[in-house]
Enzyme design. Structure first.
Site: not given
Ligand code: ZN
Length: 311
Positions: A97, A115, A172, A192
């Site tokens: 991200h 996150e 991740h 992605r």
């Molecule tokens: Zn994520």
């Protein structure tokens, strides 16, 4: 406001989903391919809804718009956090991200996403991908260009109770056999990087290699260690992370504890056991908001809670 506000999750069916949320928490899931429960969400793609009490039936988004006093009058167009449970019955794609600055410039003013993951349950041999092994940006681009994914990606074993902090820019992926609680900035901006060459409806899903290479932190940072476990006798606490956007604490209550709510709001996720919060019965799988001005919550029973507030 002296009322605990409980939410009903929004469930999402996905190719990689399973039925562990029914098995572990007794949720009524929509199918055996349920991958996500958005347990505290004001996201327009899936809102959680208040269950019981004064605000019964309202979405979190409505509470944020109409009752900002519950959040201490915090500013902002959107509720800032999103909490999910994720059941990975297959590998999820490898992703990264952007931070707020990159997302603002390249994604029409969106937010970035930091996150964190708390492992609720997992298979014995489960692992997870956090970070990478490239030492320089050139090496990173070469390894991605040549598809040397096994050399590049840093795979770590996971166990129930592990915690991972994933600041924006960290490569991740959740992998098969893991059930986890995710606390994140309320954002959907995902790049992605690799999808194991899989096909969906006969076609590979879109990759975002250029953007990924722009935002990946290189070399990758080591995990931020969690704070010490502090034993108070009747309960123990541990600050899992005190990050830029949120602070996440774990409470393991053996008998009772007093939880002070002096933040604009405090989110609480009951991750195991059962008991009561100010006399209201709670059990694993319950998710609630403790509003501004609530004061102290008395927790009793044998239960584990994950709490989150804005740092
Ligand atoms: Zn994520």
């Amino acid at each position: 406001m002296k009322e605990l506000i409980f939410f009903k999750p929004y469930f999402k069916q996905v190719l990689w989903g399973g039925h562990r949320m029914r098995d572990v928490y007794g949720y009524t899931i929509p199918g055996d391919d349920t991958g996500e429960a958005w347990v505290i969400s004001s996201n327009p793609h899936g809102q959680s809804t208040v269950t019981g009490g004064t605000y019964d039936g309202k979405t979190l988004g409505e509470l944020w718009k109409e009752h900002r006093e519950l959040f201490g009058g915090m500013e902002g167009d959107e509720f800032p956090l999103l909490v999910k449970i994720i059941d990975a019955n297959d590998h999820l794609s490898i992703q990264v991200h952007p931070d707020d600055d990159y997302a603002f410039r390249h994604e029409q003013g969106s937010l970035g996403k930091t996150e964190c993951w708390y492992i609720l349950d997992c298979d014995e041999d489960a692992d997870i991908i956090i970070g990478h092994h490239a030492r320089t940006r050139q090496e990173l681009e070469e390894m991605i260009g040549e598809g040397r994914w096994d050399d590049l990606l840093r795979k770590l074993p996971v166990h129930k109770g592990d915690f991972f902090y994933i600041p924006s820019g960290t490569v991740h992926a959740i992998r098969k056999g893991t059930l986890l609680l995710e606390v994140q900035q309320n954002s959907d901006t995902t790049y992605r990087l690799y999808d194991y060459g899989r096909l969906q409806n006969g076609k590979p899903r879109d990759l975002h290699l250029r953007q990924s290479m722009d935002v990946i932190t290189c070399p990758c940072q080591d995990q931020t260690p969690s704070g010490p476990v502090i034993d108070h006798g009747a309960y123990e606490t541990c600050t899992l992370v005190k990050g830029q956007y949120f602070t996440v604490d774990r409470w393991r209550i053996r008998k009772e504890a007093e939880i002070r709510q002096d933040h604009p709001f405090l989110l609480a996720d009951v991750t195991s056991g059962s008991g009561a919060l100010d006399g209201t019965t709670v059990r694993a799988g319950d998710h609630l908001l403790i509003p501004a001005g609530y004061g102290t919550v008395k927790a009793q029973g044998d239960l584990e809670l994950i709490t989150t507030y804005i740092s």
